[in-house]
Write a protein that holds these residues in place. Sequence first.
Motif, mmCIF file in Angstrom:
data_model
loop_
_atom_site.group_PDB
_atom_site.id
_atom_site.type_symbol
_atom_site.label_atom_id
_atom_site.label_comp_id
_atom_site.label_asym_id
_atom_site.label_seq_id
_atom_site.Cartn_x
_atom_site.Cartn_y
_atom_site.Cartn_z
ATOM 1 N N PHE A 103 0.974 -1.019 0.059
ATOM 2 C CA PHE A 103 0.305 -0.487 -0.119
ATOM 3 C C PHE A 103 0.738 1.033 -0.269
ATOM 4 O O PHE A 103 0.724 2.615 -0.197
ATOM 5 C CB PHE A 103 -0.961 -0.053 0.789
ATOM 6 C CG PHE A 103 -1.537 1.107 1.181
ATOM 7 C CD1 PHE A 103 -3.119 0.843 0.387
ATOM 8 C CD2 PHE A 103 -1.856 1.769 2.086
ATOM 9 C CE1 PHE A 103 -3.813 2.289 0.185
ATOM 10 C CE2 PHE A 103 -2.524 3.235 2.834
ATOM 11 C CZ PHE A 103 -3.529 3.739 1.085
ATOM 12 N N VAL A 104 2.065 1.294 0.892
ATOM 13 C CA VAL A 104 3.082 2.378 0.491
ATOM 14 C C VAL A 104 3.554 2.698 -0.824
ATOM 15 O O VAL A 104 3.324 3.533 -0.996
ATOM 16 C CB VAL A 104 4.234 2.433 2.032
ATOM 17 C CG1 VAL A 104 5.345 3.140 1.238
ATOM 18 C CG2 VAL A 104 3.366 2.302 3.550
ATOM 19 N N ILE A 105 3.500 1.710 -1.155
ATOM 20 C CA ILE A 105 4.098 1.863 -2.511
ATOM 21 C C ILE A 105 3.548 2.001 -3.402
ATOM 22 O O ILE A 105 3.506 3.063 -3.996
ATOM 23 C CB ILE A 105 4.923 0.674 -2.944
ATOM 24 C CG1 ILE A 105 6.069 0.600 -2.069
ATOM 25 C CG2 ILE A 105 5.902 0.895 -4.178
ATOM 26 C CD1 ILE A 105 7.284 -0.935 -2.049
ATOM 27 N N TYR A 187 -7.421 -1.006 -5.161
ATOM 28 C CA TYR A 187 -7.456 -2.781 -6.716
ATOM 29 C C TYR A 187 -5.289 -1.636 -6.981
ATOM 30 O O TYR A 187 -4.570 -2.369 -7.736
ATOM 31 C CB TYR A 187 -7.991 -2.583 -7.289
ATOM 32 C CG TYR A 187 -7.718 -4.048 -8.487
ATOM 33 C CD1 TYR A 187 -7.638 -5.151 -8.705
ATOM 34 C CD2 TYR A 187 -7.659 -3.385 -9.913
ATOM 35 C CE1 TYR A 187 -7.294 -5.902 -9.714
ATOM 36 C CE2 TYR A 187 -7.473 -3.936 -10.549
ATOM 37 C CZ TYR A 187 -6.730 -5.027 -10.767
ATOM 38 O OH TYR A 187 -6.837 -6.090 -11.491
ATOM 39 N N LEU A 188 -5.754 -0.661 -7.848
ATOM 40 C CA LEU A 188 -4.341 -0.518 -8.574
ATOM 41 C C LEU A 188 -3.500 -0.114 -7.283
ATOM 42 O O LEU A 188 -2.074 0.299 -8.168
ATOM 43 C CB LEU A 188 -4.772 1.377 -9.021
ATOM 44 C CG LEU A 188 -6.152 1.555 -9.952
ATOM 45 C CD1 LEU A 188 -6.163 2.938 -10.445
ATOM 46 C CD2 LEU A 188 -5.585 1.095 -11.223
ATOM 47 N N ALA A 189 -3.697 0.454 -6.349
ATOM 48 C CA ALA A 189 -1.875 0.702 -5.563
ATOM 49 C C ALA A 189 -1.638 -0.776 -5.210
ATOM 50 O O ALA A 189 -0.343 -0.536 -5.904
ATOM 51 C CB ALA A 189 -2.604 0.586 -4.380
ATOM 52 N N VAL A 190 -2.353 -2.107 -4.894
ATOM 53 C CA VAL A 190 -1.233 -3.472 -5.531
ATOM 54 C C VAL A 190 -1.074 -3.780 -6.616
ATOM 55 O O VAL A 190 0.559 -4.169 -6.722
ATOM 56 C CB VAL A 190 -2.739 -3.991 -4.944
ATOM 57 C CG1 VAL A 190 -2.240 -5.899 -5.216
ATOM 58 C CG2 VAL A 190 -3.219 -4.367 -3.628
ATOM 59 N N GLU A 210 -0.031 -15.910 3.957
ATOM 60 C CA GLU A 210 -0.272 -14.978 3.153
ATOM 61 C C GLU A 210 -0.265 -14.411 1.638
ATOM 62 O O GLU A 210 0.329 -14.875 1.245
ATOM 63 C CB GLU A 210 0.849 -14.420 4.427
ATOM 64 C CG GLU A 210 0.896 -13.844 5.096
ATOM 65 C CD GLU A 210 2.006 -13.328 6.606
ATOM 66 O OE1 GLU A 210 2.783 -12.253 5.176
ATOM 67 O OE2 GLU A 210 2.435 -13.233 7.298
ATOM 68 N N LYS A 211 -1.507 -13.850 1.700
ATOM 69 C CA LYS A 211 -1.768 -13.601 0.697
ATOM 70 C C LYS A 211 -1.218 -11.894 0.482
ATOM 71 O O LYS A 211 -2.834 -11.431 0.040
ATOM 72 C CB LYS A 211 -3.406 -13.764 -0.533
ATOM 73 C CG LYS A 211 -2.744 -15.697 -0.484
ATOM 74 C CD LYS A 211 -4.571 -15.900 -0.605
ATOM 75 C CE LYS A 211 -4.338 -17.269 -1.347
ATOM 76 N NZ LYS A 211 -5.658 -18.311 -1.922
ATOM 77 N N TRP A 212 -0.031 -10.999 -0.240
ATOM 78 C CA TRP A 212 0.190 -10.132 -0.288
ATOM 79 C C TRP A 212 -0.558 -9.555 -1.180
ATOM 80 O O TRP A 212 -0.930 -7.550 -0.911
ATOM 81 C CB TRP A 212 1.673 -10.308 -0.392
ATOM 82 C CG TRP A 212 1.792 -9.642 -1.536
ATOM 83 C CD1 TRP A 212 2.637 -10.608 -2.058
ATOM 84 C CD2 TRP A 212 1.911 -9.019 -2.437
ATOM 85 N NE1 TRP A 212 3.325 -10.965 -3.459
ATOM 86 C CE2 TRP A 212 2.170 -9.658 -3.967
ATOM 87 C CE3 TRP A 212 1.489 -7.860 -2.761
ATOM 88 C CZ2 TRP A 212 2.196 -8.816 -4.832
ATOM 89 C CZ3 TRP A 212 1.752 -6.477 -3.537
ATOM 90 C CH2 TRP A 212 2.196 -7.607 -4.817
ATOM 91 N N ASP A 213 -1.051 -10.134 -1.981
ATOM 92 C CA ASP A 213 -1.792 -8.685 -2.681
ATOM 93 C C ASP A 213 -3.347 -9.089 -2.881
ATOM 94 O O ASP A 213 -3.726 -8.394 -4.057
ATOM 95 C CB ASP A 213 -1.605 -9.353 -4.522
ATOM 96 C CG ASP A 213 -1.246 -10.622 -5.109
ATOM 97 O OD1 ASP A 213 -1.859 -11.218 -3.799
ATOM 98 O OD2 ASP A 213 -1.036 -11.218 -5.710
ATOM 99 N N SER A 214 -4.084 -10.170 -1.761
ATOM 100 C CA SER A 214 -5.189 -10.525 -2.557
ATOM 101 C C SER A 214 -6.303 -9.642 -1.454
ATOM 102 O O SER A 214 -7.410 -9.732 -1.282
ATOM 103 C CB SER A 214 -5.909 -11.459 -2.161
ATOM 104 O OG SER A 214 -4.959 -12.021 -1.153
ATOM 105 N N TRP A 215 -5.172 -8.662 -0.231
ATOM 106 C CA TRP A 215 -5.774 -7.829 0.800
ATOM 107 C C TRP A 215 -6.801 -7.073 0.684
ATOM 108 O O TRP A 215 -8.208 -6.552 1.501
ATOM 109 C CB TRP A 215 -4.962 -7.616 1.489
ATOM 110 C CG TRP A 215 -4.283 -6.445 1.296
ATOM 111 C CD1 TRP A 215 -2.779 -6.081 0.127
ATOM 112 C CD2 TRP A 215 -4.389 -4.566 1.063
ATOM 113 N NE1 TRP A 215 -2.813 -5.007 0.146
ATOM 114 C CE2 TRP A 215 -3.547 -3.986 0.750
ATOM 115 C CE3 TRP A 215 -5.685 -4.014 1.658
ATOM 116 C CZ2 TRP A 215 -3.568 -2.466 0.207
ATOM 117 C CZ3 TRP A 215 -5.326 -2.645 1.294
ATOM 118 C CH2 TRP A 215 -4.427 -2.055 1.146
ATOM 119 N N PRO A 216 -6.396 -6.247 -0.348
ATOM 120 C CA PRO A 216 -8.484 -5.557 -0.518
ATOM 121 C C PRO A 216 -9.323 -6.434 -1.318
ATOM 122 O O PRO A 216 -10.308 -5.632 -0.653
ATOM 123 C CB PRO A 216 -7.838 -4.846 -1.836
ATOM 124 C CG PRO A 216 -6.054 -4.856 -2.037
ATOM 125 C CD PRO A 216 -5.760 -5.798 -1.793
#
Length: 254
Positions: A103-105, A187-190, A210-216
């Motif tokens: 999210f930061v990036i 979604y776009l942030a990821v 952990e699924k870092w890209d599915s949290w949204p």
Amino acid sequence: MSARSVQGSAELGKKIRLRRNELGFTIEEAAAKAGVGAKTWSRYETGCSIRQDKVAYICQTLHWKRLPGEEGQTGFDIGQYKSSPAWSQTLADTWGDAAAVSFVIGSDILLDYIRQDLEALSAMPKGSHIGELEISWLDMGLPQQFLMEYDYDFLYYLQTVLLRLRMRVAQEEPITIRTVAEEVLLYLAVEESRFLMEEILPKIQVEEEEKWDSWPFDLCDDMDVVTFLYSGSYITEENPYHFTHWREEQFHCD
């Protein structure tokens, strides 16, 4: 966040310029591929410092694994992300450090893209949209069905929403998504963070579950943003994901 930078030098700038010429790119073409402005790329070639979050995109553009002279550097310090105004410890505790870093990036990159498109649209007639820009930083990310709706007013609104999201997560407020615009931005942030995250993930302790890209999607309890806006389907005005409803509070309302 005051982003960390890679120290520039005349030698590094020369190598960037020579490699760009070797690949046959103009400054404008290289800048577009790297997601920076032409003026920013020109500064790199004169030896100015390079923001850390731009390094991977520059290397990708120039077909380098890393910048010359970086072979001995680790290039990752999670502390720089934890000091960001967009860092959420709640997000990290719930979905892992990788999710919070993404999210930061991603939100940093999106803010840059929005601001650069806003600057370009400000020099055009009222009502111009990002599809009319010679180079747009958002036109391939936002849903294509509504391309002609993305004018200065809407991008300014997106910027406001994204800044508010960053503030809310940093203050550890519950991340409650109420509008399509907020869902699209998450979604776009990821998606925008994905390239850098591929470099970073091996350096973060990531558990298999952990699924870092599915949290949204977990946060919103569905994947409707992809189903309706990124699957190539045509949606009508009655659909809650139609552009006319993006600013309405529809989801998770109190």
